[in-house]
Design an enzyme around this catalytic site. Structure first.
Site, short mmCIF file in Angstrom:
data_model
loop_
_atom_site.label_atom_id
_atom_site.label_comp_id
_atom_site.label_asym_id
_atom_site.label_seq_id
_atom_site.Cartn_x
_atom_site.Cartn_y
_atom_site.Cartn_z
N ALA A 1 0.84 -1.20 0.00
CA ALA A 1 0.00 0.00 0.00
C ALA A 1 0.87 1.25 0.00
CB ALA A 1 -0.92 -0.03 1.22
N GLU B 1 9.08 -4.72 -10.19
CA GLU B 1 7.63 -4.52 -10.36
C GLU B 1 7.34 -4.08 -11.81
OE1 GLU B 1 5.72 -2.10 -7.40
OE2 GLU B 1 3.90 -1.87 -8.58
N GLU C 1 4.22 8.41 -17.84
CA GLU C 1 4.83 9.75 -17.82
C GLU C 1 5.99 9.77 -16.81
OE1 GLU C 1 1.49 9.18 -17.65
OE2 GLU C 1 1.12 9.73 -19.72
#
Ligand SMILES: Cc1cc2nc3c(=O)[nH]c(=O)nc-3n(C[C@H](O)[C@H](O)[C@H](O)COP(=O)(O)OP(=O)(O)OC[C@H]3O[C@@H](n4cnc5c(N)ncnc54)[C@H](O)[C@@H]3O)c2cc1C
Length: 382
Positions: A124, A244, A369
């Site tokens: 989280a 990731e 971006e």
């Protein structure tokens, strides 16, 4: 095309995994999409077969497998559906933090259950007011009487509903200058008093993936659940985010390959003006172009995976691979849907689901971006 790091053992894994998924996942995937989650029973079955975190060391319940196994697992899960990203997140994104920064005691406490499917994990970072700008998170963890008192709200958390263990990115020193130096990682167990499940979020895609808000109201987290050193959390994130992003790229290329496979089959069958759609030059050129781009993407991705496996610094290459492959998956989804005509817009056809699932890959794990800002910095533009 097969990556240069793929060995015979990896191919054996792929074969048995495919067989397993044909029995345990493909027939149920539409049900999971309707239910809004992948059942725990499936996680347990993955664990029984050794498909959860196989890279974990044998002393903690894994096999010490190399990253090539993770690549195969993520590709095959993606071919079932992008909604299985929660498994990849657990295997190759969250649990690696426990392995990299956990103490021996923490690893003994958590890792074995992560490999059996008894423990589902989440991470989280994102909050309602802070996503790309991680350093501006507001969740705090203040030391008091031998514990951290955690307060704050997280959102868009993958596995948020089912997770038993959540790595919460929080500020142990909210006044730190610069702010990222106050960030730490706390491992929060589901039954922690004050850890409340927020609402399950309704998404336009990834329907079988449970994504939710998480709320912490004076949640008392034992100090022994601090991961690594206090104040080092931001650096840990910067290290682990590379893998990731690689995982997201691997999924994107696998999804492109699946969409092309579906579309090639479809255009060969479908007829218009007395001939197959596949016989029109437009169809041939479109598919030839897409296939070329997908192969280029795979080649670059494979090279980056190889460098990652050799422990090289791949921040720039991973950022390039992430934005490029996830832009490509959006393009492939649009073009492949178009080649399906009206049927492509019908839920009954897999391409419709792929079209809904593709765009989020350009947003999560660091938006495209943000990837470009990293590349620009790496090539000396400031
Ligand atoms: C399905 C799903 C699952 C997710 N899973 C998780 C999870 O498990 N854990 C977790 O912590 N988070 C998760 N996220 C959150 C995700 O990582 C964030 O949504 C993402 O990082 C973008 O943050 P944001 O949504 O706050 O967008 P913002 O940061 O508000 O950005 C909005 C827009 O502005 C652009 N932008 C922002 N900064 C810049 C800049 N400096 N230069 C140029 N453009 C910029 C962005 O690229 C974007 O286009 C998930 C999100 C989704 C949708």
């Amino acid at each position: 095309m097969k990556g240069p790091y793929i060995t015979e053992e990896h191919e054996i894994l792929r074969k048995s995994l495919r067989k397993f998924l044909e029995k345990e996942a493909y027939p149920f995937y539409n049900e999971w999409e309707k239910a809004g989650k992948v059942p725990r029973g499936f996680w347990k079955k993955l664990g029984e077969q050794g498909y959860l975190c196989p890279w974990v060391g044998e002393e903690y319940g894994g096999f010490g497998a190399d990253f090539g196994y993770s690549v195969v697992l993520n590709e095959e899960l993606e071919k079932v559906g992008t909604g299985l990203i929660g498994v990849g997140l657990h295997n190759d994104i969250v649990v690696p933090y426990l392995e990299a920064y956990g103490t021996d005691e923490q690893k003994k406490r958590w890792l074995p259950k992560c490999t059996t499917g008894e423990c589902i994990t989440a991470i989280a970072m994102t909050e309602p007011g802070a996503g790309s700008d991680l350093a501006s998170i507001r969740t705090t963890a203040i030391e008091k009487e031998g514990a951290y008192i955690l307060n704050g709200e997280k959102t868009f958390i993958t596995n948020g509903i089912q997770a038993d263990l959540v790595i919460v990115v929080c500020k142990t020193d909210p006044k730190a200058v610069p702010p990222h130096k106050g960030i730490s990682l706390l491992v929060v167990e589901r039954d922690t008093p004050g850890f409340l499940s927020g609402k399950k979020l309704e998404k336009i895609g990834l329907h079988s993936q449970d994504t939710s808000e998480l709320i912490f109201e004076d949640a008392k987290v034992p100090k022994r659940n601090l991961l690594g050193q206090q104040g080092e959390g931001f650096y840990y994130l910067m290290n682990q985010l590379q893998q990731e992003r690689l995982i997201v790229g691997i999924g994107a290329i696998a999804a492109c390959e699946r969409m092309l496979e579906l579309t090639i089959d479809y255009v060969k069958e479908r007829k218009a003006f007395g001939r197959s759609i596949a016989s029109f030059q437009n169809t041939q050129f479109k598919i030839a172009e897409l296939q070329t781009e997908v192969n280029i993407g795979r080649t670059f991705l494979d090279r980056t995976i190889e460098s990652h496996m050799q422990g090289e610094d791949v921040v720039k290459e991973v950022s390039m691979a992430k934005w490029w492959t996830t832009d490509l998956v959006k393009k492939v989804a649009v073009e492949c849907m178009q080649l399906h005509g009206g049927y492509g817009y019908m839920e009954e056809y897999e391409i419709a689901r792929r079209f809904r699932d593709a765009p989020v890959t350009a947003i999560y794990a660091g938006s495209n971006e943000i990837m470009k800002t990293i590349i620009a910095k790496k090539i000396g533009l400031r």
